[in-house]
Design an enzyme around this catalytic site. Structure first.
Site, short mmCIF file in Angstrom:
data_model
loop_
_atom_site.label_atom_id
_atom_site.label_comp_id
_atom_site.label_asym_id
_atom_site.label_seq_id
_atom_site.Cartn_x
_atom_site.Cartn_y
_atom_site.Cartn_z
N GLU A 312 -5.13 0.37 1.96
CA GLU A 312 -5.01 1.96 1.56
C GLU A 312 -4.81 2.52 2.92
OE1 GLU A 312 -5.19 3.51 -1.00
OE2 GLU A 312 -6.04 2.03 -2.50
N ARG A 316 -1.46 4.64 3.69
CA ARG A 316 -1.85 6.19 3.74
C ARG A 316 -1.71 6.59 5.23
NH1 ARG A 316 -5.38 7.98 -1.20
NH2 ARG A 316 -5.18 6.20 -2.30
N ASP A 445 0.85 -3.78 -9.11
CA ASP A 445 2.19 -3.07 -9.21
C ASP A 445 3.22 -3.04 -7.89
OD1 ASP A 445 0.16 -1.88 -7.41
OD2 ASP A 445 0.18 0.07 -8.66
N GLU A 580 3.37 8.61 -9.86
CA GLU A 580 4.47 7.62 -10.12
C GLU A 580 5.37 8.19 -11.03
OE1 GLU A 580 1.07 7.10 -10.20
OE2 GLU A 580 0.94 5.68 -8.38
N THR A 669 5.03 2.58 -0.41
CA THR A 669 4.49 3.03 -1.71
C THR A 669 3.39 4.24 -1.68
OG1 THR A 669 3.36 2.00 -3.51
CG2 THR A 669 2.45 1.52 -1.38
#
Ligand code: DMJ
Length: 682
Positions: A312, A316, A445, A580, A669
């Site tokens: 994360e 980010r 994913d 998404e 992502t």
């Protein structure tokens, strides 16, 4: 000091037959208990004592999360109280802040837009009418399988409609045991406690800054593209509104809690602010950008004793800093990225070189979660774009080396199913663990996404990445694609112990965009057919809901005949403002120029405005997409709403096809654009 008990009182009490019996009985019970205890064998006694101690330890371990939940309940009760008084009531501002002006229900954009005007007006529904009676059981994507809970037990929809969908015949499901309810969001923060410095990056000179992109280029679009002016402006309005909430009540903290006008801390790194930087740049919000930049310059410190999640924080924070450096050319973002990157490196010091999930960026130590030595496959394979770019910019190979090693290990690992990967990997053995569940959703994913995107980032030279990607898509087609009965929608379901389940996380909706990106880069044309069909399905996951917003997880009916395609189980009806679907709409529009994709994105933005916008600032996740009268605000604005959702919507509506062209940039992502490296000479 209390006086000693009076003898006559004891006598009196004992003369009362009831009291005496009770007294004698009690004495007798105590004696017989003790006798029974003595009669037990030593082994039995030890076993009982062991169980009692175990209970005590478990109680102590779970105390923090339970008390957190209690705190959450009291937050929500407070909100309910406020809500009872109505939003128009004068609410006391956060300490030290000016009272926020009341924001009226959002009608302006719709009124300005001819498409919206043409639509029949729906009855006015008060935004965020009521809170759910129960606190949510957070259905985060990251948590141990052993702590997953039966979805039917934990009803999350806040008293919404009962789940009336029939159980689909022909659908073999094991979905309930796959529900994840434990969050990894357990970082304990000792605010501002300086600790020993972490190992720092090799002191090499950074590469020359790239020429910055002019943020006013986006503004220029407004003057020439009349068809989309109001839509672009609507995205800007949405961003400003979200930012206002963050600025007023959560400035410098991780996430805004817009209902309680407070914030939540995850890592204590100003997550929303850093995640939003490049979006502000792209939207041309110069003032907001300047203010946020100054916070990064003066306040953002990674020298703190805090456990952060490697994945994360990479996608980010590191991703956000790197992309903002590329767009703005401001050195401070690269400096911060280098500092953070070097502090994340201890995560890779494991027996297998598969990184641990958590790193203490102050102490320079890393560890897996408390309950396992496994890491999540998507997490360890979706940090590569960022670490590789950091090496590229700093000319220091150490970052690239550790993540390339992970890719290499996973590439040759047994246990894949026609290119599909399990969800966990062990940091000691380096092998897949908990095999048997194959999904394109949570925990797997972005493994697939990063295979393609790394290949593109590296100038399409790393064949093993392409090979794994192509094989995986064949695996998807072979094992996971089905069509619904009612409308013949194409879905990508899951395999649970090799049995098919018609369950699709909203997270899977990254796939149409990724498939289209692959085709744009020369991969097989039939991938586009699948992309087009899946895009339709992802849109229907919104459209078929009463709020026009998708649930977190959809189940699909495979039975023929009339009826609904999308079935929402009570525990799955929440919407976290995820990106998404609009991400995929952006790619689909860029590559096909079919205007319907923009219209779909517009519908989605309007639903966000209608059901998740909080009057005083910010947007909130909701608990029940099926109940427009009571969507159940969850009091949380995820950082990816600003970092991803609004950015992709803006790019979708922009007519400037050169604005972050997928031929020049690859989006990580978390929607942070990183440059595609020039191909090496052949
Ligand atoms: C984001 O943090 C990233 O897109 C991640 O890959 C998946 N989850 C969220 C958004 O839904």
């Amino acid at each position: 000091m209390y006086p000693p008990p009076r003898k006559d009182f004891i006598a009196l009490t004992l003369s009362d037959p009831h009291s005496r019996d009770a007294y004698n009985n009690g004495k007798h019970r105590r004696r017989s208990c003790w006798r029974k205890w003595k009669q037990l064998s030593r082994l039995q006694r030890s076993l009982i004592l062991f169980l009692l101690i175990l209970l005590l330890v478990v109680g102590l371990l779970f105390y923090p999360s339970v008390s957190e939940q209690w705190r959450g309940w009291s937050d929500k009760e407070e909100w309910l109280e406020l809500n009872d008084r109505g939003f128009k009531a004068e609410l006391s501002p956060a300490p030290g802040r000016a009272p926020a002006p009341v924001v009226q229900p959002h009608l302006g954009d719709a009124a300005a837009d001819p498409v919206a005007l043409a639509k029949p007006k729906e009855p006015h529904v008060p935004v965020l009418a009521k809170l759910p009676a129960k606190r949510k059981t957070s259905l985060n994507k990251r948590g141990p399988p052993s702590l997953q809970k039966d979805a039917n037990v934990s009803r999350l929809n806040g008293g919404g409609k009962p789940d009336v969908a029939p159980q689909e015949a022909g659908e073999e499901e094991e979905e309930d045991k796959d529900k994840t309810i434990v969050s990894w969001r357990g970082a304990m923060i000792e605010a501002d406690r300086a600790t020993e410095p972490s190992p720092s990056a090799a002191p090499k000179e950074a590469a020359a800054p790239p020429p910055p992109i002019d943020p006013t280029a986006a503004a220029a679009t407004l003057e020439v593209s009349s068809g989309n002016v109001s839509r672009l402006e609507a995205v800007r309005d949405a961003f400003r509104h979200a930012w206002k909430g963050y600025k007023d009540y959560a400035w410098g903290h991780d996430e805004l809690k817009p209902i309680s006008k407070s914030f939540s801390e995850w890592f204590g790194l100003g997550l929303t602010l850093v995640d939003s930087l490049d979006t502000m740049w792209i939207l041309g919000l110069k003032e907001e950008f300047a203010e946020a930049k100054s916070w990064v310059e003066n306040e953002l410190s990674f020298d703190k004793n805090v456990d952060v999640n490697l994945f994360e924080t990479t996608i980010r924070v590191l991703g956000g800093l790197l992309s903002t450096y590329h767009l703005s050319g401001e050195q401070v973002f690269l400096e911060k990225a280098k500092d953070l990157g070097s502090r994340l490196m201890p995560a890779f010091k494991t027996p297998s070189k598969i990184p641990y999930s958590d790193v203490n960026i102050g102490k320079g130590t890393a560890h897996p979660p408390r309950w396992t030595s496994d890491s999540t496959v998507a997490e360890v394979t979706s940090i590569q774009l960022e670490f590789r770019e950091l090496s590229h910019l700093t000319q220091d190979p150490q970052y690239q080396e550790v993540v390339n090693e992970v890719s290499k290990l996973v590439h040759q690992l047994p246990g894949k199913h026609d290119g599909l990967v399990p969800m966990f990997i062990n940091t000691n053995s380096g092998q897949f663990s908990h095999k048997g569940v194959f999904t394109l959703g949570a925990r797997a994913d972005s493994y697939y996404e990063y295979l393609l995107k790394q290949w593109i980032q590296g100038g399409k030279t790393e064949d093993h990445l392409l090979e794994d990607y192509l094989q995986a898509i064949e695996g998807v087609k072979k094992h996971l694609v089905r069509q619904t009965g009612p409308s013949r929608l194409t879905i990508v379901g899951e395999l649970s112990h090799y049995r098919f389940s018609a369950k699709m996380d909203h997270l899977v909706c990254f796939l149409p965009g990724t498939l289209a990106l692959g085709v744009h880069n020369g991969l097989p044309g039939d991938h586009m057919d699948l992309a087009v069909q899946l895009m339709e399905t992802c849109y229907q996951m919104y459209k078929q809901m009463e709020t026009g917003l998708s649930p977190e997880i959809a189940h699909f009916s495979l039975q023929g005949g009339a009826g609904q395609d999308v079935v929402v189980k009570p525990a799955d009806g929440h919407n976290l403002l995820r990106p998404e679907t609009v991400e995929s709409l952006f790619y689909m529009y860029r590559f096909t120029k079919n205007a319907k994709y923009r219209d779909w994105g517009w519908d989605i933005l309007q639903s966000f405005n209608k059901y998740t916008k909080v009057p005083n600032g910010g947007y909130t996740s909701i608990s029940n997409v099926r109940d427009p009268a009571n969507p159940g605000p969850r009091d949380k604005m995820e950082s990816f709403f600003l970092g991803e959702t609004l950015k992709y919507l803006y790019l979708l509506f922009s007519d400037d096809m050169e604005l972050l062209s997928p031929d020049k940039y690859v989006f990580n992502t978390e929607a942070h654009p990183l440059p595609i490296w020039p191909s090496p000479p052949k």
